[in-house]
Design a protein around this motif. Structure first.
Motif, short mmCIF file in Angstrom:
data_model
loop_
_atom_site.label_atom_id
_atom_site.label_comp_id
_atom_site.label_asym_id
_atom_site.label_seq_id
_atom_site.Cartn_x
_atom_site.Cartn_y
_atom_site.Cartn_z
N GLU A 109 -4.17 -10.88 -2.49
CA GLU A 109 -4.09 -9.47 -2.12
C GLU A 109 -3.77 -8.61 -3.36
O GLU A 109 -4.31 -7.50 -3.49
CB GLU A 109 -3.00 -9.29 -1.06
CG GLU A 109 -2.95 -7.91 -0.44
CD GLU A 109 -4.23 -7.55 0.30
OE1 GLU A 109 -4.58 -6.37 0.34
OE2 GLU A 109 -4.87 -8.50 0.83
N TRP A 110 -2.92 -9.12 -4.24
CA TRP A 110 -2.60 -8.37 -5.46
C TRP A 110 -3.83 -8.18 -6.33
O TRP A 110 -4.04 -7.13 -6.92
CB TRP A 110 -1.50 -9.10 -6.23
CG TRP A 110 -1.00 -8.30 -7.40
CD1 TRP A 110 -1.43 -8.36 -8.68
CD2 TRP A 110 0.01 -7.30 -7.37
NE1 TRP A 110 -0.76 -7.47 -9.47
CE2 TRP A 110 0.14 -6.80 -8.69
CE3 TRP A 110 0.83 -6.76 -6.36
CZ2 TRP A 110 1.05 -5.80 -9.02
CZ3 TRP A 110 1.73 -5.78 -6.70
CH2 TRP A 110 1.83 -5.30 -8.01
N LYS A 151 -6.86 -8.01 -5.27
CA LYS A 151 -7.72 -7.00 -4.63
C LYS A 151 -7.24 -5.59 -5.02
O LYS A 151 -8.05 -4.73 -5.37
CB LYS A 151 -7.68 -7.16 -3.11
CG LYS A 151 -8.37 -8.43 -2.60
CD LYS A 151 -8.24 -8.51 -1.09
CE LYS A 151 -8.86 -9.80 -0.55
NZ LYS A 151 -8.69 -9.91 0.92
N LYS A 152 -5.93 -5.39 -4.93
CA LYS A 152 -5.40 -4.07 -5.27
C LYS A 152 -5.60 -3.79 -6.76
O LYS A 152 -5.91 -2.66 -7.16
CB LYS A 152 -3.91 -3.99 -4.90
CG LYS A 152 -3.67 -4.10 -3.40
CD LYS A 152 -2.23 -3.87 -3.06
CE LYS A 152 -2.01 -3.95 -1.56
NZ LYS A 152 -2.78 -2.94 -0.82
N HIS A 153 -5.44 -4.82 -7.58
CA HIS A 153 -5.65 -4.67 -9.03
C HIS A 153 -7.08 -4.23 -9.31
O HIS A 153 -7.34 -3.31 -10.10
CB HIS A 153 -5.34 -5.99 -9.72
CG HIS A 153 -5.85 -6.10 -11.12
ND1 HIS A 153 -7.10 -6.63 -11.41
CD2 HIS A 153 -5.31 -5.73 -12.30
CE1 HIS A 153 -7.28 -6.59 -12.72
NE2 HIS A 153 -6.22 -6.06 -13.28
N SER A 208 0.83 -1.21 0.00
CA SER A 208 0.00 0.00 0.00
C SER A 208 0.87 1.26 0.00
O SER A 208 0.59 2.22 -0.72
CB SER A 208 -0.93 -0.01 1.22
OG SER A 208 -1.79 -1.12 1.18
N ARG A 248 -9.11 -2.69 -7.34
CA ARG A 248 -9.35 -1.31 -6.88
C ARG A 248 -8.74 -0.29 -7.84
O ARG A 248 -9.32 0.75 -8.10
CB ARG A 248 -8.77 -1.13 -5.47
CG ARG A 248 -9.57 -1.78 -4.37
CD ARG A 248 -9.22 -1.17 -3.02
NE ARG A 248 -7.81 -1.29 -2.70
CZ ARG A 248 -7.28 -2.32 -2.04
NH1 ARG A 248 -8.05 -3.32 -1.64
NH2 ARG A 248 -6.00 -2.35 -1.77
N GLU A 277 0.19 1.98 -4.04
CA GLU A 277 -1.00 2.82 -4.17
C GLU A 277 -0.70 4.28 -3.84
O GLU A 277 -1.25 5.18 -4.46
CB GLU A 277 -2.11 2.27 -3.27
CG GLU A 277 -2.62 0.91 -3.73
CD GLU A 277 -3.68 0.34 -2.80
OE1 GLU A 277 -4.87 0.48 -3.12
OE2 GLU A 277 -3.29 -0.23 -1.77
#
Length: 860
Positions: free
Chosen positions: A314-315, A317-319, A220, A321, A224
């Motif tokens: 987790e990657w 999820k970030k992708h 993060s 978003r 991000e």
């Protein structure tokens, strides 16, 4: 002393034997008496002396000397023995004293022995006490060691907790392994040790969880929250690479066909210019310790696969978003109406920069972690799933935005192209994006530049004065020569004197400049980012741009615009004539445009035009369009001329065919008509090629001759005075024709001489023969003498001649049977008519074939 030999001594005198030497030899060391006389050493020492004595015959003397030496030594020995008796007595006294002293010493030793026995007993007692104390000391030391081990275990346990707080999970895990395998077994019987043993799984689990949480926080913080900086760094690196490659291409034109990320560019690129997001000197300042710490933790625990699974979740999820708003339109029911929409190009650019940061970081993390968390296959699969959603969004962006300027499309191309280059540098599949680039070029850029070119072209042809271009400056002349296409070998201009007149008008100059600018604008557009499908690119450039812009397609091609313009101005002699002249150069330019496109494309794309003619030259299909357009322009010119001539001919009236007076000169209306023809040819045909001027003369005078012939044939009755006046008018027209033909030959500086003049005069042959027939004093030669008729009136059919003669006032009939003469001459007339028509057809065909050949040669 041994005797010294004198000079009188004979050579055989006995050698002198040194007595001292012999004595020293016999007593050479202190052990002489212990050495046997027959010992080898002694004999070897004595033998040389004996040998010398024998040689000198002095053996008896040697023996005597030996005896004397032995005798002397015996005496010395006897004297020495007598002198040593006193010393022996002294020694005996000393020995007695020693004996007494030894007795005293023995007593002392006995006393010492008693004391020693007592000491030994005391020593044994002390040794026993010492051993007891050592045993106690050993137990104390062992206890101290155990206590130290316990303290060490507790300290390590505290250190583990401290390292966990400091987020040094791998170090904490190493200490857990150390305390478990090394320290705890040494103190395993204590109660606290059991508790520590029981807490180790909990500590390991806590390390795993907190290590992964730290990894998530690291993502993060370093992704991000740093996407803007990452994107800026990525794009700065891209621009540096582009600038560097452009500089190399300027130095070596052989590199022009190759774009960024091509094998040639990659082989020449400085490795130091490649992007490294985790470089210590980078502005991002990304600390990789958390990432490596998590990997080491799970790797140590043998659970790296579990970490990979958790990391991928987790990657993703970030992708999901980050790629918003595209994720909102991923359903199978997505339509063009609900696709993600970017209102401005800036918004799209920011979004693509963020996406570039995401996928670039993905590949860089994979590389720095040696693919322990994610493989390239997973990254590529994620990219493939994303690009299938991005492609329709990009196409929708093109569809929903109205681009009016080429620069706007260039900006869009750069935004998408830069994104494409970044993805390609990270080894992602960019075919979907490249298809968008092709769509942008084919469906948006090509129509827009065609529209811009066409609007400028229409404005040019509408604002042109349609007069041959005159330049009075050498610089302007040189520029026009560089810009315009024309056959310099066939059309040599006198450049020694200014001003210089070009055959074409200003409109053609604008057209040539526009075509060159159009091609350069296209090459500039595809100079970057368009690295693949060069055949398709060339096909678009040739067929979707130049073939279309030069086509006859309404609203697209300039051939249609020129045709409509000519049609609209078909009655304007200046426009129609100059347009035809310009079209001669337009047609020539299309050949040259094909060569230019082929040459420029080979330089900048490596591939040329595939449409090659029999001469191995690139040819555009538009050549046929301009050939048809030139023919159409020619027909418009002739239609206009025919219309004007028809209007004037309607003004030429022959109402009185039975006059009583002969005219002294041609009718005023005929003079006006002839004057108009001369003006018409001098104004309209003066700038046209000689071939069409000559053809125009033929058509015009053929049309005039036919009209006057029809007038004569349609007349009901006439007299000889009327025919004479009519002949005077026709002669005036013929003289005008000769003057025009002469002027036509002088304009070009060349002519066909009498052959061309005679060929042109044949247009009036039938009319002339009809007039000459009617002017005969006796018509019997025509009606009754076939030979005379064929020799002088081969263009007049016998029936037509009889009709003309029959209209002459005062002409007598042929008698009781007017058909008799016709029957008598029927067979001859049939043959003569056939021969006449054959001669006429051959003459006409030859005439038009000759001029058509010359006209075609001039065009080609």
């Amino acid at each position: 002393m041994p005797p010294v030999a004198t000079e009188d001594t004979t050579k055989e005198a006995s050698p002198v034997i040194d007595t001292n030497q012999l004595e020293n030899l016999l007593l050479r060391d202190e052990d002489i008496f212990q050495t046997s006389l027959n010992s080898q050493d002694y004999l070897e020492s004595l033998s040389p002396i004996i040998q010398d004595a024998i040689k000198a015959n002095g053996l008896s003397e040697l023996i005597n000397k030996l005896n004397n030496i032995v005798k002397d030594k015996d005496e010395e020995l006897t004297t020495l023995s007598l002198n040593s008796t006193e010393e022996i007595n002294q020694c005996i006294d000393n020995i007695d004293k020693i004996h007494d002293e030894s007795l005293e010493l023995n007593k002392s030793l006995l006393s010492i022995n008693q004391l020693l026995n007592k000491s030994v007993h005391e020593l044994l007692v002390r040794k026993k006490n010492l051993l007891q104390r050592k045993e106690v000391n050993i137990k104390i030391n062992e206890t101290q060691i155990v206590l130290n081990l316990c303290i060490q275990v507790l300290e390590i346990t505290n250190k583990i907790h401290e390292l966990i707080k400091q987020k040094k999970y791998f170090n904490a895990l190493k200490l857990i392994d150390e305390v478990t395998n090394v320290h705890l077994p040494k103190v395993e019987n204590f109660q606290f040790t059991i508790k520590i043993y029981d807490s180790i799984p909990h500590l390991i689990g806590m390390i795993k969880e907190e290590s992964f949480e730290s990894l998530i926080k690291w993502l993060s913080l370093n992704m991000e929250r740093k996407f803007d900086k990452i994107g800026d760094l990525i794009y700065e690196n891209l621009f540096d690479l582009l600038d560097n490659w452009e500089a190399l291409k300027k130095k070596n034109s052989n590199f022009l066909p190759y774009k960024l990320n091509s094998p040639i560019e990659l082989s020449l690129r400085d490795p130091l210019m490649n992007l490294n997001l985790f470089n210590e000197s980078s502005e991002l300042n990304i600390d990789l310790s958390v990432l490596f710490d998590s990997i080491l933790v799970y790797q140590t625990l043998g659970e790296i696969d579990q970490l990979s699974v958790l990391y991928n979740k987790e990657w993703l999820k970030k992708h999901n978003r980050i790629i918003y708003p595209i994720t909102a339109t991923t359903s199978s029911k997505t339509t063009l109406e609900n696709l993600a929409n970017f209102s401005t190009l800036g918004a799209l650019q920011d979004y693509l920069k963020k996406i570039a940061s995401l996928f670039t970081m993905d590949k860089h993390i994979n590389l720095i972690t040696k693919f322990q968390l994610r493989s390239n296959d997973l990254s590529n699969d994620l990219w493939e799933s994303f690009i299938t959603k991005l492609k329709p969004v990009l196409i929708n962006f093109l569809r929903t935005h109205k681009f009016k300027l080429v620069q706007e499309l260039t900006d869009v191309k750069d935004v998408i192209g830069n994104f494409l280059q970044i993805m390609e540098m990270n080894n992602y599949n960019i075919l979907e994006i490249y298809e968008v680039m092709i769509i942008l070029f084919r469906d948006y850029f090509a129509p827009l530049i065609i529209l811009d070119f066409r609007l400028e072209f229409i404005e040019s042809i509408q604002s042109d004065h349609y007069m041959p271009l005159i330049v009075d400056k050498k610089a302007d002349f040189d520029n026009i020569i560089k810009i315009c296409w024309y056959d310099k070998n066939a059309q040599k201009l006198d450049t020694s004197h200014l001003p210089i007149t070009f055959p074409f008008s200003e409109d053609y100059v604008h057209y040539c400049l526009g075509i060159r600018s159009l091609l350069e604008e296209i090459i500039q557009f595809i100079n970057q980012h368009y690295s693949y499908d060069q055949n398709e690119l060339n096909n678009i450039i040739v067929n979707d741009v130049f073939e279309k812009v030069l086509s006859e397609e309404r609203g697209v091609g300039i051939s249609n615009d020129i045709e409509e313009f000519i049609e609209k101005n078909s009655m304007n002699k200046e426009i129609t004539s100059q347009s035809y002249t310009n079209l001669e150069y337009y047609l020539y330019s299309v050949y040259e445009i094909g060569k230019l496109i082929n040459r420029r494309l080979r330089i900048h794309t490596g591939i040329g035009i595939h449409n090659i003619d029999i001469n191995d030259l690139p040819v555009l299909k538009a050549v046929e369009n301009f050939k048809k357009l030139r023919k159409y322009s020619e027909s418009v010119i002739f239609s206009m001329v025919d219309g004007k001539i028809r209007e004037l001919l309607e003004l030429v009236e022959y109402d009185d065919w039975l006059p009583t007076e002969s005219n002294a000169e041609a009718n005023y209306s005929i003079k006006d008509f002839a004057q108009f023809l001369e003006n018409l040819f001098s104004s309209i045909f003066s700038t046209l090629p000689k071939s069409i001027r000559t053809l125009g003369l033929f058509r015009t005078y053929d049309f005039v001759a036919e009209n006057f012939l029809n007038v004569l044939k349609d007349t009901v009755v006439y007299n000889r005075i009327a025919i004479g006046n009519f002949d005077l008018d026709v002669q005036y027209i013929e003289e005008s024709m000769k003057r025009l033909y002469k002027m036509n030959g002088e304009v070009d500086g060349e002519g066909d001489g009498n052959n061309g003049n005679v060929a042109l005069e044949t247009t009036f042959t039938e009319l002339r023969q009809c007039i000459d027939l009617l002017k005969l004093d006796n018509y019997d030669d025509f009606t009754k003498n076939p030979t005379f008729r064929m020799r002088n009136f081969d263009r007049i059919r016998y029936e037509d001649g009889l009709r003309l003669i029959g209209k002459m006032q005062g002409y007598e009939d042929l008698g009781d049977d007017p058909n008799r003469s016709l029957e008598d001459n029927q067979s001859f007339d049939q043959q003569s008519n056939y021969d006449t028509q054959s001669l006429f057809s051959t003459s006409t065909a030859s005439k038009f074939a000759k001029f058509s050949s010359r006209f075609k040669k001039n065009v080609d």
